[in-house]
Design a protein around this motif. Structure first.
Motif, mmCIF file in Angstrom:
data_model
loop_
_atom_site.group_PDB
_atom_site.id
_atom_site.type_symbol
_atom_site.label_atom_id
_atom_site.label_comp_id
_atom_site.label_asym_id
_atom_site.label_seq_id
_atom_site.Cartn_x
_atom_site.Cartn_y
_atom_site.Cartn_z
ATOM 1 N N LYS A 112 0.807 -1.222 0.000
ATOM 2 C CA LYS A 112 0.000 0.000 0.000
ATOM 3 C C LYS A 112 0.840 1.272 0.000
ATOM 4 O O LYS A 112 0.386 2.319 -0.487
ATOM 5 N N ASP A 113 2.060 1.207 0.528
ATOM 6 C CA ASP A 113 2.890 2.404 0.582
ATOM 7 C C ASP A 113 3.631 2.681 -0.722
ATOM 8 O O ASP A 113 4.150 3.780 -0.908
ATOM 9 N N SER A 114 3.674 1.686 -1.609
ATOM 10 C CA SER A 114 4.434 1.862 -2.847
ATOM 11 C C SER A 114 3.585 1.810 -4.102
ATOM 12 O O SER A 114 4.096 2.003 -5.208
ATOM 13 N N CYS A 115 2.282 1.543 -3.960
ATOM 14 C CA CYS A 115 1.393 1.456 -5.121
ATOM 15 C C CYS A 115 0.203 2.394 -4.933
ATOM 16 O O CYS A 115 -0.224 2.653 -3.820
ATOM 17 N N ASP A 116 -0.326 2.870 -6.039
ATOM 18 C CA ASP A 116 -1.406 3.849 -6.002
ATOM 19 C C ASP A 116 -2.780 3.293 -6.357
ATOM 20 O O ASP A 116 -3.778 4.010 -6.248
ATOM 21 N N CYS A 117 -2.855 2.029 -6.800
ATOM 22 C CA CYS A 117 -4.139 1.529 -7.288
ATOM 23 C C CYS A 117 -4.117 0.006 -7.346
ATOM 24 O O CYS A 117 -3.040 -0.613 -7.395
ATOM 25 N N SER A 118 -5.295 -0.607 -7.345
ATOM 26 C CA SER A 118 -5.397 -2.044 -7.580
ATOM 27 C C SER A 118 -6.558 -2.304 -8.530
ATOM 28 O O SER A 118 -7.530 -1.536 -8.578
#
Length: 430
Positions: free
Chosen positions: A241-247
């Protein structure tokens, strides 16, 4: 050569260079000098017919010195005067012909694949023209999505993700996020083989990889496997969650009203076992669900012309007798500290109670329309505008063929901000 992207835009509008080649050059050659060299190398393969449009493109992009070298008579020709009139350039300054010499001077109306922006505002009329003309033909296998390159941001500063309103989700991480792609195709016990679904899955994988996602494909899952895969994916995006902006979660399968069927023909409840698994994960960041499956058995058919049989051309992702299937429901309830469905968008291929259509050769109309719209407009449209484009595109496709049934996608939005994918842009800083 200055303004190489503008040169390519004009050459594309003149039919000299295909859009796929423009996209490849912009994507593979970030260094301006390399990009210009590759453009010239391609033009050399087009022969003498490319010369005149190249001179015109150079002139419109402010390369008068090159125009003088290539065709010294051009600046005094009627063609130059016609271009001046069309693009509203002054023709004489001190007795000398002039043209655009800087970004500030240029007010070119770009071809229909780009946006004309004056005072950094998007013209709604231009965007509508793009939508009408761009989506008629689906992107082929091996397509290249249009990226938001540095050159495009230079031309249209309002597209710069770092300058957008605070009301937009941050979408600049590298990778952008993770995409789970579940494709149930041909391991069903009694259900119909979903021919064409592999076409959908292949192009979806390519699309989201080009949008910056790490795609995790899974094929022919049983009930136990699907539950496990979804739970593990939810844990993965929470860890990242700290390194990605979307799923993104994409599921291609047979379905019913509120359910997705696994290859062992057990029903997974979409709300309880898929969507709810992400209620307290990746909080504050967008979570997109795309579901290609039937949501019932009703068929929105028009009357079939005499002597024709639409079933020869279309297959549905419904089951023959939904009530006879075992619906597995654990009955468990998840507790959460955040509002359910927060920052989520769920995109169904069809409305509740209706079937979803798929071509055995070309894939499903919904998925193919989605891919085409995303590949061509994600660099400047947000998600909600692309949803509208997909709806209209599907409506036009169905209306064009009398023997086809109708289908209307359903978009359920719980996003709190605008969602731009910003393909090609990234920032390592958090």
């Amino acid at each position: 050569m200055c303004q190489a992207t503008k040169v390519m835009d004009y050459l594309e509008s003149a039919g000299v260079i295909p859009r796929s080649v423009c996209s490849r050059i912009l994507h593979q050659y970030p260094v301006p000098e390399d990009r210009k060299r590759e453009l010239i190398n391609f033009l050399l393969t087009r022969g003498k017919h490319a010369f005149k449009p190249l001179v015109e493109a150079l002139y419109l992009a402010g390369n008068q010195h090159l125009v003088q070298l290539l065709d010294e008579k051009f600046l005094l020709s009627n063609i130059r005067q016609q271009l001046d009139a069309e693009y509203h350039f002054p023709t004489l300054v001190g007795g000398q012909p002039t043209g655009p010499t800087s970004i500030e001077d240029e007010q070119l109306r770009r071809m229909d694949t780009n946006i004309e922006s004056i005072d950094n505002k998007i013209s709604v009329d231009d965007l509508n023209n793009i939508e009408v003309t761009k989506f008629e033909d689906e992107v082929p296998m091996g397509f290249e999505a249009q990226l938001l390159t540095a050159d495009l941001i230079e031309q249209y500063p309002h597209l710069d993700p770092t300058r957008r309103s605070d009301k937009c989700y941050r979408m600049l991480s590298k990778p952008r996020g993770y995409c789970l792609l579940i494709n149930n195709v041909d391991a069903f016990k009694t259900m119909e083989v979903r021919q064409g679904s592999d076409v959908d899955a292949s192009k979806l994988k390519s699309l989201f990889e080009q949008l910056g996602f790490i795609v995790l494909p899974r094929r022919n899952l049983t009930y136990t496997e699907m539950i496990s895969v979804i739970e593990n994916f939810a844990k993965l995006i929470e860890e990242k969650k700290d390194s990605c902006d979307c799923s993104v979660v994409i599921i291609l399968s047979h379905g019913g009203n509120g359910t997705i069927y696994t290859v062992d023909e057990l029903a997974v409840n979409i709300d309880e076992h898929i969507i709810s698994a992400f209620d307290d994960h990746l909080i504050g960041k967008p979570k997109l669900f795309i579901i290609q499956a039937c949501r019932g058995s009703q068929c929105n058919n028009r009357s079939v012309p005499s002597g024709s049989n639409s079933s020869n051309f279309w297959s549905s992702d419904s089951i023959s007798n939904e009530t006879s299937r075992t619906i597995v429901d654990s009955g468990s309830h998840r507790s959460t500290m955040v509002p359910i469905r927060s920052d989520m968008a769920i995109w169904y291929s069809t409305v509740k109670d209706y079937v979803s259509w798929r071509s055995p050769d070309d894939g499903s109309i919904f998925i193919q329309s989605l891919i085409t719209v995303f590949a061509r407009t994600a660099w400047y449209y947000d998600l909600s505008r692309m949803v509208t484009c997909v709806n209209r595109t599907m409506d036009e496709k169905f209306a064009a063929h009398e023997s086809t049934p109708f289908q209307t996608p359903c978009f359920e939005c719980h996003l709190r901000h605008d969602l731009y994918f910003n393909p090609g842009c990234c920032s390592e800083s958090r």
